[in-house]
Design an enzyme around this catalytic site. Structure first.
Site, mmCIF file in Angstrom:
data_model
loop_
_atom_site.group_PDB
_atom_site.id
_atom_site.type_symbol
_atom_site.label_atom_id
_atom_site.label_comp_id
_atom_site.label_asym_id
_atom_site.label_seq_id
_atom_site.Cartn_x
_atom_site.Cartn_y
_atom_site.Cartn_z
ATOM 1 N N THR A 150 21.001 53.638 64.955
ATOM 2 C CA THR A 150 20.683 52.886 66.170
ATOM 3 C C THR A 150 21.659 51.742 66.434
ATOM 4 O O THR A 150 21.523 51.048 67.433
ATOM 5 C CB THR A 150 19.263 52.310 66.065
ATOM 6 O OG1 THR A 150 19.183 51.511 64.886
ATOM 7 C CG2 THR A 150 18.216 53.412 66.013
ATOM 8 N N CYS A 151 22.627 51.560 65.571
ATOM 9 C CA CYS A 151 23.581 50.442 65.696
ATOM 10 C C CYS A 151 24.729 50.823 66.634
ATOM 11 O O CYS A 151 25.426 51.817 66.410
ATOM 12 C CB CYS A 151 24.112 50.101 64.300
ATOM 13 S SG CYS A 151 25.468 48.912 64.287
#
Length: 105
Positions: free
Chosen positions: A8-9
């Site tokens: 999710t980064c």
């Protein structure tokens, strides 16, 4: 080449896009091998902990005082990302210097 990060980064996604042949390891799901984590801590020291993250801000002062490797084992999202293992070397972050060293735009 192995890229340790979070799926999710945004920064990890940018790095993966520039390094399509890299193997991705999600640190929350799969963890960083202890030997790699120890080597990274020896090389980067305090920079390995992301003290600007929401995970860090959510820790009690007593927890923040813990040993960095113990904190990373308990809270993998505290690791500054991405951690890239390539050619026997470790790189931390996705700075211009890291991109240049890895031959990525």
């Amino acid at each position: 080449m192995i890229l340790y990060g979070l799926k999710t980064c945004d920064t990890c996604r940018k790095a993966l896009k520039s390094l399509p042949d890299a193997e991705f390891v999600d640190v929350r799901a799969d963890r960083v091998p202890e030997a790699v984590l120890r080597t990274a801590h020896a090389q980067f020291g305090a920079a390995l902990l992301n003290t600007r993250s929401t995970t860090w801000r959510g820790l009690a002062e007593s927890e923040r005082a813990g040993a960095p490797l113990d904190l990373l084992a308990a809270h993998p999202a505290l690791m500054k990302r991405p951690l890239i293992e390539a050619g026997g070397r470790l790189y931390l972050g996705w700075t211009a210097e890291v991109r240049a060293a890895l031959g990525a735009g």
